[in-house]
Design a protein around this motif. Structure first.
Motif, PDB file in Angstrom:
ATOM      1  N   VAL A 290       0.823  -1.209   0.000  1.00  0.00           N
ATOM      2  CA  VAL A 290       0.000   0.000   0.000  1.00  0.00           C
ATOM      3  C   VAL A 290       0.863   1.269   0.000  1.00  0.00           C
ATOM      4  O   VAL A 290       0.382   2.357  -0.333  1.00  0.00           O
ATOM      5  CB  VAL A 290      -0.968   0.009   1.204  1.00  0.00           C
ATOM      6  CG1 VAL A 290      -0.263   0.442   2.498  1.00  0.00           C
ATOM      7  CG2 VAL A 290      -2.162   0.931   0.927  1.00  0.00           C
ATOM      8  N   VAL A 291       2.115   1.131   0.355  1.00  0.00           N
ATOM      9  CA  VAL A 291       3.036   2.273   0.300  1.00  0.00           C
ATOM     10  C   VAL A 291       3.978   2.152  -0.896  1.00  0.00           C
ATOM     11  O   VAL A 291       4.213   3.114  -1.624  1.00  0.00           O
ATOM     12  CB  VAL A 291       3.860   2.384   1.605  1.00  0.00           C
ATOM     13  CG1 VAL A 291       4.821   3.567   1.536  1.00  0.00           C
ATOM     14  CG2 VAL A 291       2.937   2.521   2.808  1.00  0.00           C
ATOM     15  N   TYR A 292       4.488   0.947  -1.112  1.00  0.00           N
ATOM     16  CA  TYR A 292       5.511   0.733  -2.138  1.00  0.00           C
ATOM     17  C   TYR A 292       4.958   0.888  -3.548  1.00  0.00           C
ATOM     18  O   TYR A 292       5.563   1.559  -4.398  1.00  0.00           O
ATOM     19  CB  TYR A 292       6.110  -0.659  -1.939  1.00  0.00           C
ATOM     20  CG  TYR A 292       7.262  -0.988  -2.840  1.00  0.00           C
ATOM     21  CD1 TYR A 292       8.373  -0.153  -2.926  1.00  0.00           C
ATOM     22  CD2 TYR A 292       7.267  -2.164  -3.599  1.00  0.00           C
ATOM     23  CE1 TYR A 292       9.445  -0.469  -3.735  1.00  0.00           C
ATOM     24  CE2 TYR A 292       8.335  -2.486  -4.407  1.00  0.00           C
ATOM     25  CZ  TYR A 292       9.425  -1.640  -4.473  1.00  0.00           C
ATOM     26  OH  TYR A 292      10.489  -1.961  -5.283  1.00  0.00           O
ATOM     27  N   TRP A 293       3.825   0.273  -3.835  1.00  0.00           N
ATOM     28  CA  TRP A 293       3.259   0.385  -5.178  1.00  0.00           C
ATOM     29  C   TRP A 293       2.934   1.826  -5.562  1.00  0.00           C
ATOM     30  O   TRP A 293       3.343   2.282  -6.637  1.00  0.00           O
ATOM     31  CB  TRP A 293       2.014  -0.492  -5.282  1.00  0.00           C
ATOM     32  CG  TRP A 293       2.307  -1.953  -5.458  1.00  0.00           C
ATOM     33  CD1 TRP A 293       3.532  -2.526  -5.672  1.00  0.00           C
ATOM     34  CD2 TRP A 293       1.362  -3.023  -5.436  1.00  0.00           C
ATOM     35  NE1 TRP A 293       3.404  -3.880  -5.776  1.00  0.00           N
ATOM     36  CE2 TRP A 293       2.094  -4.226  -5.643  1.00  0.00           C
ATOM     37  CE3 TRP A 293      -0.006  -3.099  -5.250  1.00  0.00           C
ATOM     38  CZ2 TRP A 293       1.471  -5.478  -5.681  1.00  0.00           C
ATOM     39  CZ3 TRP A 293      -0.630  -4.344  -5.279  1.00  0.00           C
ATOM     40  CH2 TRP A 293       0.099  -5.521  -5.497  1.00  0.00           C
ATOM     41  N   PRO A 294       2.208   2.574  -4.737  1.00  0.00           N
ATOM     42  CA  PRO A 294       1.959   3.973  -5.103  1.00  0.00           C
ATOM     43  C   PRO A 294       3.249   4.777  -5.259  1.00  0.00           C
ATOM     44  O   PRO A 294       3.353   5.631  -6.158  1.00  0.00           O
ATOM     45  CB  PRO A 294       1.121   4.498  -3.931  1.00  0.00           C
ATOM     46  CG  PRO A 294       0.452   3.291  -3.374  1.00  0.00           C
ATOM     47  CD  PRO A 294       1.455   2.192  -3.516  1.00  0.00           C
ATOM     48  N   ALA A 295       4.234   4.529  -4.394  1.00  0.00           N
ATOM     49  CA  ALA A 295       5.501   5.253  -4.492  1.00  0.00           C
ATOM     50  C   ALA A 295       6.191   4.959  -5.814  1.00  0.00           C
ATOM     51  O   ALA A 295       6.747   5.869  -6.462  1.00  0.00           O
ATOM     52  CB  ALA A 295       6.408   4.878  -3.316  1.00  0.00           C
ATOM     53  N   LEU A 296       6.174   3.708  -6.242  1.00  0.00           N
ATOM     54  CA  LEU A 296       6.776   3.343  -7.517  1.00  0.00           C
ATOM     55  C   LEU A 296       6.082   4.017  -8.695  1.00  0.00           C
ATOM     56  O   LEU A 296       6.735   4.542  -9.607  1.00  0.00           O
ATOM     57  CB  LEU A 296       6.736   1.817  -7.704  1.00  0.00           C
ATOM     58  CG  LEU A 296       7.814   0.993  -7.004  1.00  0.00           C
ATOM     59  CD1 LEU A 296       7.524  -0.496  -7.178  1.00  0.00           C
ATOM     60  CD2 LEU A 296       9.198   1.324  -7.548  1.00  0.00           C
ATOM     61  N   LEU A 297       4.752   3.992  -8.684  1.00  0.00           N
ATOM     62  CA  LEU A 297       4.005   4.578  -9.794  1.00  0.00           C
ATOM     63  C   LEU A 297       4.219   6.088  -9.872  1.00  0.00           C
ATOM     64  O   LEU A 297       4.354   6.660 -10.971  1.00  0.00           O
ATOM     65  CB  LEU A 297       2.518   4.253  -9.646  1.00  0.00           C
ATOM     66  CG  LEU A 297       2.162   2.760  -9.752  1.00  0.00           C
ATOM     67  CD1 LEU A 297       0.678   2.546  -9.529  1.00  0.00           C
ATOM     68  CD2 LEU A 297       2.585   2.200 -11.109  1.00  0.00           C
ATOM     69  N   MET A 298       4.270   6.745  -8.722  1.00  0.00           N
ATOM     70  CA  MET A 298       4.553   8.187  -8.727  1.00  0.00           C
ATOM     71  C   MET A 298       5.989   8.452  -9.207  1.00  0.00           C
ATOM     72  O   MET A 298       6.244   9.431  -9.912  1.00  0.00           O
ATOM     73  CB  MET A 298       4.356   8.759  -7.318  1.00  0.00           C
ATOM     74  CG  MET A 298       2.913   8.817  -6.866  1.00  0.00           C
ATOM     75  SD  MET A 298       1.891   9.882  -7.932  1.00  0.00           S
ATOM     76  CE  MET A 298       2.691  11.476  -7.683  1.00  0.00           C
ATOM     77  N   LEU A 299       6.906   7.574  -8.840  1.00  0.00           N
ATOM     78  CA  LEU A 299       8.293   7.721  -9.288  1.00  0.00           C
ATOM     79  C   LEU A 299       8.386   7.591 -10.802  1.00  0.00           C
ATOM     80  O   LEU A 299       9.128   8.348 -11.453  1.00  0.00           O
ATOM     81  CB  LEU A 299       9.156   6.653  -8.606  1.00  0.00           C
ATOM     82  CG  LEU A 299      10.649   6.633  -8.978  1.00  0.00           C
ATOM     83  CD1 LEU A 299      11.309   7.952  -8.607  1.00  0.00           C
ATOM     84  CD2 LEU A 299      11.347   5.471  -8.280  1.00  0.00           C
ATOM     85  N   VAL A 300       7.645   6.648 -11.365  1.00  0.00           N
ATOM     86  CA  VAL A 300       7.638   6.478 -12.825  1.00  0.00           C
ATOM     87  C   VAL A 300       7.198   7.769 -13.508  1.00  0.00           C
ATOM     88  O   VAL A 300       7.776   8.182 -14.524  1.00  0.00           O
ATOM     89  CB  VAL A 300       6.713   5.305 -13.221  1.00  0.00           C
ATOM     90  CG1 VAL A 300       6.475   5.297 -14.725  1.00  0.00           C
ATOM     91  CG2 VAL A 300       7.314   3.982 -12.778  1.00  0.00           C
ATOM     92  N   LEU A 301       6.197   8.428 -12.945  1.00  0.00           N
ATOM     93  CA  LEU A 301       5.693   9.673 -13.535  1.00  0.00           C
ATOM     94  C   LEU A 301       6.674  10.830 -13.374  1.00  0.00           C
ATOM     95  O   LEU A 301       6.752  11.701 -14.239  1.00  0.00           O
ATOM     96  CB  LEU A 301       4.348  10.044 -12.906  1.00  0.00           C
ATOM     97  CG  LEU A 301       3.185   9.053 -13.110  1.00  0.00           C
ATOM     98  CD1 LEU A 301       1.946   9.552 -12.372  1.00  0.00           C
ATOM     99  CD2 LEU A 301       2.894   8.858 -14.594  1.00  0.00           C
TER     100      LEU A 301
END
Length: 503
Positions: A290-301
């Motif tokens: 719940v923390v890692y996935w959103p952080a990764l997706l925001m990092l990609v952007l």
């Protein structure tokens, strides 16, 4: 749970502080050095990592899982660490001419000599650090690591400004190692640990046999791309790949590093206290994703503006590689817990088998892709990481006995929260013409929308992490109250009352 939460918060704080220091160092050094110089430092550091990873066969982490720790255990850990360090240092010194000749760079000779000294000094802190982690004293670990990181960064930047090139990193490493070891010894005051002893050699060997082999495989796997690229491509390419890995790994540094730091001591304590590991594992997976996935997706952007700020001009080739590496990392979430869970349950053989199988298969994939360039290595992660994810879940399931439906039940809310996190940013990016290069203000707006979406997703899904947020807020409010002016003013009278009663 309160103890683990406090340890995790302190470990997370330590990772964030280290990340800030690392940001500053990367930004400054990337503007002062060329990709070729940074590539040489990465090649040298990778070689050092691979060689000294063999010390892991006598890892001090065996102290963490002991029911009780005696002086002889700590002394044995220190003695074996010193013996292995001396042996590996001599081996590296003998191989130094061949290494310098292979990479065709004379500057690597002083770099290796200084790094040997840095690694030797740092090794003296390992038993003390293991004991601090065993006792869940991550506040002290955070202070020590942060001060050492600042010293390391300061010395590295100073000598980079003075144009010492690759050697700057080695001098910074020495300063950081001296700081880490000095502060650890002052904190623990285990001066007696330097008295040689081999009384617990059997325990060290038993634990290190599998754990050490596991760590050696990890170190070799992490260093493999840089070593491979350094042998078939210019050092500038290695420097670019290293920076791509650094930027794509920001989410790991923000989330997973703290998890891994706390996981083994916490799970070892849970096993001693006979806690349900299955529930603990599934809960940890839920919190990670719940923390890692959103952080990764925001990092990609946001990788383009992050790269531009940190690296400056001349690093454009890094951006697409870093974006692919970050996106592929969504499959990494269970791997970080596999070793702590298996070792905590005493399944050392399974931990080693998982590591050797998953890392070996991934290494074959990466080596094959390495001959086709940086982008090929990045794309290969979409094969290697899903495979590691599947193997990790299979091996843990043999010991934690969770059902696949239970795993899906904890992952689904995290998936919804991740979609909620990026929904606002994606809409804004669509309004901007789907470009991924943003101004500072646009990047801030996108980050704000992501944070709002994440909180909204947590609330809408009633994710269990919501309770942790509330608990952390409660802990923070208690901490603030403890340090408020009114409490400080009342402190002397309270001490006086206790003193009078005691007298």
């Amino acid at each position: 749970m309160i103890r683990v939460r406090s340890a995790f918060l302190m470990a997370t704080l330590g990772q964030y502080l280290a990340l800030v220091v690392s940001f500053v160092t990367i930004a400054v050094v990337s503007h002062l050095m060329t990709p070729a110089e940074i590539g040489l430092s990465v090649i040298g550091a990778s070689a050092i990592t691979m060689i000294f990873s063999l010390r892991e066969f006598a890892t001090s982490d065996f102290l963490i899982q002991l029911d009780t720790v005696e002086n002889k255990d700590v002394r044995t850990a220190m003695t074996v660490m010193v013996i292995l360090t001396v042996f590996l240092s001599l081996a590296l010194l003998m191989a130094l001419p061949a290494l310098v000749s292979f990479y065709k760079s004379d500057v690597l000779k002083p770099f290796f000599l200084l790094m040997i000294l840095a690694v030797a000094i740092e090794g003296l802190s390992f038993p003390g650090m293991a004991l601090l982690r065993r006792d869940m004293l991550f506040g002290k670990v955070t202070v020590i690591k942060t001060i050492a990181a600042v010293v390391n960064a300061g010395v590295t930047i100073l000598f980079a400004v003075l144009d010492w090139s690759v050697v700057s990193f080695a001098l910074g490493a020495i300063a950081g190692s001296v700081t880490t070891t000095g502060l650890t010894l002052l904190t623990r005051k285990d001066w007696w640990s330097f008295k040689p002893s081999l009384k617990s050699l059997a325990a060290v060997s038993e634990f290190g046999r599998y754990k050490g082999a596991t760590n050696v495989v990890d170190r070799f796997y992490d260093a493999l791309p840089q070593i491979l690229l350094g042998s078939i491509m210019p050092s500038a390419t290695v420097g670019k790949y290293s920076r791509a890995v650094t930027i794509s790994g920001l989410a790991d540094r923000l989330v997973l590093s703290a998890v891994f730091t706390v996981a083994f001591p916490a799970l070892a304590a849970a096993v001693r206290e006979k806690v349900d590991i299955r529930q603990s594992y599934l809960r940890a997976i839920s919190f990670i994703t719940v923390v890692y996935w959103p952080a990764l997706l925001m990092l990609v952007l946001l990788i383009t503006p992050i790269s531009e700020v940190l690296l400056g001009a001349g690093w454009d080739e890094v951006i697409p590689v870093a974006r692919l590496l970050a996106l592929s990392a969504v499959f990494w979430f269970p791997v970080v817990l596999t070793y702590p869970v298996l070792i905590g349950l005493g399944a050392n053989r399974s931990a080693f088998t998982f590591n050797i199988v998953s890392r070996s298969l991934s290494a074959i994939i990466i080596c094959g892709a390495g001959f086709f360039g940086l982008m090929a290595i990045a794309y290969s992660q979409f094969i290697a990481l899903p495979m590691q994810m599947l193997l990790a879940l299979i091996y843990v399931r043999r010991h934690a006995y969770f059902a696949w439906s239970e795993l899906f039940a904890v992952l689904w809310p995290s998936f919804v929260v991740s979609l909620a996190t990026i929904s606002g940013p994606v809409i804004l990016i669509a309004c901007l013409g789907f470009r991924l290069s943003f101004s500072g203000a646009e990047a801030i707006y996108i980050s704000f929308l992501g944070a709002v979406g994440w909180f909204a997703g947590i609330l809408l899904t009633a994710h269990p992490f919501r309770d942790e947020i509330l608990a952390a807020m409660g802990d923070g409010s208690r901490w603030l109250r403890a340090w408020s002016p009114s409490s400080l003013r009342s402190a002397p009278s309270e001490v006086g009352e206790r003193t009078s009663i005691g007298g």
